[in-house]
Design an enzyme around this catalytic site. Sequence first.
Site, PDB file in Angstrom:
ATOM      1  N   GLU A   1       0.827  -1.217   0.000  1.00 39.27           N
ATOM      2  CA  GLU A   1       0.000   0.000   0.000  1.00 39.27           C
ATOM      3  C   GLU A   1       0.858   1.262   0.000  1.00 39.27           C
ATOM      4  O   GLU A   1       0.545   2.246  -0.677  1.00 39.27           O
ATOM      5  CB  GLU A   1      -0.943  -0.003   1.203  1.00 39.27           C
ATOM      6  CG  GLU A   1      -2.093  -1.013   1.104  1.00 39.27           C
ATOM      7  CD  GLU A   1      -1.697  -2.415   1.549  1.00 39.27           C
ATOM      8  OE1 GLU A   1      -0.544  -2.602   1.973  1.00 39.27           O
ATOM      9  OE2 GLU A   1      -2.562  -3.316   1.477  1.00 39.27           O
TER      10      GLU A   1
ATOM     11  N   HIS B   1     -11.501  -5.202   8.544  1.00 43.21           N
ATOM     12  CA  HIS B   1     -12.143  -5.045   7.233  1.00 43.21           C
ATOM     13  C   HIS B   1     -13.408  -4.188   7.355  1.00 43.21           C
ATOM     14  O   HIS B   1     -14.351  -4.362   6.601  1.00 43.21           O
ATOM     15  CB  HIS B   1     -12.511  -6.410   6.636  1.00 43.21           C
ATOM     16  CG  HIS B   1     -11.322  -7.258   6.311  1.00 43.21           C
ATOM     17  ND1 HIS B   1     -10.579  -7.897   7.267  1.00 43.21           N
ATOM     18  CD2 HIS B   1     -10.726  -7.553   5.131  1.00 43.21           C
ATOM     19  CE1 HIS B   1      -9.586  -8.557   6.689  1.00 43.21           C
ATOM     20  NE2 HIS B   1      -9.645  -8.357   5.393  1.00 43.21           N
TER      21      HIS B   1
END
Lengths: 352, 322
Positions: free
Chosen positions: B58, B125
């Site tokens: 990322e 999540h």
Amino acid sequence: MVELAPSPVVQSAEIPLKPESKRENFVRAYRWMLLARTLDEKLAALYKAGGKISGGVFLGTGQEALSTALGVALRKGDVFAPLIRDLAGRLAFGEPVLDATRTYLGSRLGPMRGRDGNIHRGRIAEGQMAMISHLGAMISTTAGVLLARRMRGQTGTVGAISIGDGATSTGSTHEGLNTAAVEHLPLVAVIANNQYAYSTPTSRQFACEDLLDRAKGYGYEGHSVDGTDLEACLEVLQRAVDRAREGHGPQMVVARLLRLTGHGLHDDASYVDPKLKASPVGADCLRLAEKTLLERRWAEAKDLASWKAECVKEVDEAAAQAMRDPAPDPKLEDWSALNEPEMLDLGLATRG
Amino acid sequence: MATTYLEAIRAAQAKALQDDERVFIYGQDVGAFGGAFKATKGLAAAHPGRVMDSPISEDASIGLAIGASIEGLRPIVEMQFADFSSVAFSQIVNQAATQFYRTGVPCPMVVRLPSGGTPGGGPFHSQCMEAIYAHYPGLVVMTPATVEDAYHLLLAAVELEDPVIYCEHKFLYNHLKAERLPEKSDLPPNKARVARRGRDATVVTYSAMLHEALTAAGDLSREGWEIEVVDLRVVKPIDTETILESVSRTGRMLAVGESAPWGGVTAEVVARVAADGFRFLDAPPRRLACKDTPVPYHPNLWAAHRPNAAEIARVLREVLRF
């Protein structure tokens, strides 16, 4: 409206840019090293005099050979993301001396306009990336420039990033090096293993035998070089940059040398092992280059003295100019971090 | 044929790729696979070389997008889940957000964050990150609550000459449908929308909580209360003018968000209403956020962790009776 745009680029010094022979190449590089050392000495003097420079001063002493060799191997149109100790490489790549003095002295006319200082400077439009302090961050950014160029069909340019042994430990470095390799980009990663990250010795930084082993792990072509030896640096960095330019994918250069200064001038570096200082790795690349020049009769003592005098003159003028420049004026700032005025948040509590 | 919130996000990206050759999409599994949520389904085939899989990196993905934007491209980076943008946090807030201020060179790029809880998502999540990014100068933060805004705000984000954090709510992906996507948005990206007119109290909210607030407003209307609901659409900047205009008519305000309760968008809204709208207020401005724990996994716990329509209606009754 105030002039907030950076001043135009002025090419620094009348140092010949297209050398043909080995001697000319060496002399040209030596003179960039000398200019960098002279500028570092000036910045140190200003810092020690007090009151002129806010914040720290971070020198490249002992790393000029490696840094210069990278700077001269690059061409206009390439991209260079330097790190703390790359004054020499920045100059050789085209950064004006005035950019350095203006940024250190906080001139409103410098490329950072007083908004950032010291080594955190650059001219992105000229391929001179403006480093952030977070180590390894500029690797993927430089990869992004190269990827965009490839997407647009622009070939023939390379990107170079410079890090030290300390930065090899960050996640950003790992992600950036790997991503550049996955995209097979023309990136040259130069690691200056200068034995200390601030005060931390390499024994507390990594456990592999040689950082060059990582080249294979990441899928880079690896090059090792003695960072005190200008001739070796010139040869190895040129080869690495050429290999990247020719399409052989990312290159990693690991140089062994010693940081001959503290992390910054606030640091006396008393922790540096005296044995290292006395060993070949602790040699001063500038003095070694001078020895080579004289031994090979590529220059005489009077040439060295005259080049030094030219550097002192250029540096003194740039420092004097930066000190004459207007300081940033809070009242003239737009205090906007966005380029889109309509997206500014007008309800923020900035006025109390 | 109705369009879902998720399809609107995909359609906006397809249009951006079609209309603007500078646009490309980068992220984990976004290529041939079409993305973990299928937000880029079919785009790689339609635009060869412009929809690229990234490694699970990322930090490097955002760094790479910054570099590409410097070269004049318009990257859209998909974070597989908003939660993982914490790995890219440094690049977002230290480099992308500061670049224009430091160097004068803009950093236009869009970071898509599939945000918010779904039953069974769990702590890693389900996160809402808008307050974190809104805190940093130099970023625009969008939080679309409707299919139309999912589409038009994403297109606006691509056009803006600044880095945009685009928080798309996963709970709305397939739940929310619109009959058709209007050609143009009725509002520019810096304006909030009055989603429901009312006179007795104002709820200021955004993203998935808009729908809970609208349900609460519907329930309270059966009790005789008319609740105005303001959808912020974008949380940086906050359209303070629209909020104050609403509160000047209703005299009461509740800010609702799904994010963690310490600080954040709802606290910012309360602070502004208290500081700049004090004279309009007939009751203390209130706020409602999720519980101060990580987002739990089990659907029973998840449903109780976030504000819902019943909870919003309960707090509103207190505000109304003050």
